[in-house]
Enzyme design. Structure first.
Site, PDB file in Angstrom:
ATOM      1  N   ALA A 171      16.972   7.401  28.350  1.00 55.93           N
ATOM      2  CA  ALA A 171      16.758   6.416  27.301  1.00 55.93           C
ATOM      3  C   ALA A 171      16.887   7.140  25.964  1.00 55.93           C
ATOM      4  O   ALA A 171      16.160   8.107  25.699  1.00 55.93           O
ATOM      5  CB  ALA A 171      15.372   5.790  27.432  1.00 55.93           C
ATOM      6  N   GLU A 215      40.131  16.346  15.581  1.00 53.16           N
ATOM      7  CA  GLU A 215      41.460  16.957  15.678  1.00 53.16           C
ATOM      8  C   GLU A 215      42.125  16.729  17.035  1.00 53.16           C
ATOM      9  O   GLU A 215      43.205  17.252  17.302  1.00 53.16           O
ATOM     10  CB  GLU A 215      41.364  18.458  15.390  1.00 53.16           C
ATOM     11  N   GLY A 216      41.458  15.983  17.925  1.00 51.33           N
ATOM     12  CA  GLY A 216      42.054  15.684  19.225  1.00 51.33           C
ATOM     13  C   GLY A 216      41.523  16.598  20.315  1.00 51.33           C
ATOM     14  O   GLY A 216      40.331  16.892  20.379  1.00 51.33           O
ATOM     15  N   GLY A 250      22.254   9.462  28.433  1.00 52.84           N
ATOM     16  CA  GLY A 250      22.329  10.497  29.463  1.00 52.84           C
ATOM     17  C   GLY A 250      23.791  10.833  29.672  1.00 52.84           C
ATOM     18  O   GLY A 250      24.619   9.940  29.873  1.00 52.84           O
ATOM     19  N   ASP A 309      31.320  12.162  26.129  1.00 49.43           N
ATOM     20  CA  ASP A 309      31.087  11.622  27.472  1.00 49.43           C
ATOM     21  C   ASP A 309      32.107  10.537  27.809  1.00 49.43           C
ATOM     22  O   ASP A 309      32.568  10.439  28.955  1.00 49.43           O
ATOM     23  CB  ASP A 309      29.669  11.062  27.574  1.00 49.43           C
ATOM     24  N   LEU A 359      38.382  18.779  20.445  1.00 51.28           N
ATOM     25  CA  LEU A 359      38.407  19.313  19.081  1.00 51.28           C
ATOM     26  C   LEU A 359      37.897  18.303  18.062  1.00 51.28           C
ATOM     27  O   LEU A 359      38.301  18.338  16.907  1.00 51.28           O
ATOM     28  CB  LEU A 359      39.839  19.744  18.729  1.00 51.28           C
ATOM     29  N   GLY A 360      37.022  17.403  18.480  1.00 56.28           N
ATOM     30  CA  GLY A 360      36.475  16.403  17.562  1.00 56.28           C
ATOM     31  C   GLY A 360      37.573  15.530  16.990  1.00 56.28           C
ATOM     32  O   GLY A 360      38.424  15.005  17.714  1.00 56.28           O
ATOM     33  N   THR A 409      27.901   9.814  18.794  1.00 50.82           N
ATOM     34  CA  THR A 409      27.076  10.009  19.993  1.00 50.82           C
ATOM     35  C   THR A 409      27.806   9.465  21.223  1.00 50.82           C
ATOM     36  O   THR A 409      28.228   8.315  21.239  1.00 50.82           O
ATOM     37  CB  THR A 409      25.721   9.301  19.847  1.00 50.82           C
ATOM     38  N   ASN A 454      33.810  21.643  24.445  1.00 50.06           N
ATOM     39  CA  ASN A 454      34.309  21.462  23.096  1.00 50.06           C
ATOM     40  C   ASN A 454      34.699  22.830  22.525  1.00 50.06           C
ATOM     41  O   ASN A 454      34.519  23.865  23.166  1.00 50.06           O
ATOM     42  CB  ASN A 454      33.308  20.716  22.208  1.00 50.06           C
TER      43      ASN A 454
END
Length: 330
Positions: free
Chosen positions: A29, A246-247, A56, A278, A243-244, A274, A201
């Site tokens: 949660a 940047e792909g 989760g 995932d 890469l956030g 967030t 990452n």
């Protein structure tokens, strides 16, 4: 086939696949609050209304895969609190089979998340029932694992259970995708040997390989062929580095030669990142289960993760294939 046709075709292939996916691990949660900026150590800042959202890492991955059409079974444990029913209902709503989830005494897993106005976040994790998943439970669920095409694992469960699951899957020829998160540099050798693909990452990769991150956080100038060889030396012939904005980069090594493919980002106005990682992993699991290549799966995952960044929370921000196709005009 142009990019739009390729992505539409990938979604169709996922939806049409009859191969099963199993995800083992955490259900939490998420106690989430938005602030203008993240607090400094010892500082108090004002926040918006508190929201309790389903999260989760493993549950997020299962939800993302199911929402785009994957046939997903979730394994893990919830507690005997109110959050348990809430977490399972959210997974059922996404289309995940939760019949194998254990119900244990005590609290379910929780996280406390603060999100700032730039969509950056800080997260504190309390394992709760997730920390009670043991090897005996995993062994009892072996038939679910071995009936799958792909298995998704992260490290929000006890390591012994993760290793046992990877071993069962590997011995049955099930492809194992390991997300080294929360990051651990020194992984058990048995886990490394039984994981087919590693997902990390860029900062986790740097820690794993013992290299310095670029001062300007610009990873485009990295020697990715060399990094592919370094990842292979760590025991991972195939890996994906996110890469956030940047792909991502798909790395592989064969016959002593490293290769890589850059996967371009899908630009969006991010609201909350967030659960985007995932969503990316869940999509990889769904793509591989549907016999897409790792690169095709990563391209698909870029759209799924980008869509997730446009909404608040993790599972609440995930879209169906139809929603994602419409959002990006595919």
């Amino acid at each position: 086939m142009n990019t739009n046709e390729e992505i539409r075709s990938a979604f169709e292939q996922v939806a049409g696949s009859t191969h099963a996916i199993t995800v083992i691990g955490s259900m939490n949660a998420d106690y989430t609050v938005e602030t203008e900026r993240l607090p400094l150590p010892g500082e108090t800042v004002n926040g918006g209304p508190l929201q309790i959202l389903a999260g989760g890492k493993s549950a997020n991955q299962a939800s993302a895969a199911a929402r785009i059409g994957g046939r997903v079974a979730m394994l893990g444990a919830v507690g005997d609190d109110d959050n348990a029913d809430f977490l399972l209902e959210q997974l059922r709503h996404a289309g995940v089979d939760v019949s194998g989830v254990a119900h244990l005494q005590g609290p379910s897993g929780t996280t406390v998340i603060t999100v700032d106005s730039h969509a950056e976040n800080v997260i504190v994790y309390s394992a709760g029932s997730n920390g009670k998943v043991d090897e005996d439970y995993i062994s009892a669920a072996a038939s679910t694992i071995t009936a799958s095409k792909t298995l998704g694992l992260c490290l929000e469960s006890p390591m012994a259970a993760v290793v046992r699951a990877a071993t069962i899957a590997h011995d049955a020829g099930v492809k194992v995708l390991l997300n080294d998160s929360p990051f651990q540099k020194d992984l058990p050798q048995e886990l490394v040997e039984h994981a087919d693909i590693l997902l990390v990452n860029e900062h986790e990769m740097a820690q794993l390989l013992g290299i310095e991150a670029p001062a300007d956080d610009d990873w485009s100038g990295m020697d990715w062929e060399r990094l592919a060889l370094r990842m292979n030396d760590k025991g991972f012939r195939e890996s994906i580095v996110t890469l956030g904005s940047e792909g991502s980069c798909v790395l592989s090594c064969e016959d002593g030669k490293g290769s890589f493919t850059m996967i371009p980002p899908v630009p969006v106005d991010a609201v909350d990142t967030t659960g985007c990682g995932d969503a990316f992993m869940g999509s990889i699991l769904a793509g591989l289960a549907a016999d897409l290549s790792l690169m095709q799966s990563a391209r698909l995952a870029s759209y799924v993760a980008a869509y997730a960044a446009t909404g608040l929370g993790a599972q609440t921000s995930y879209g169906s294939a139809e929603q994602i196709i419409e959002k990006f005009g595919l």
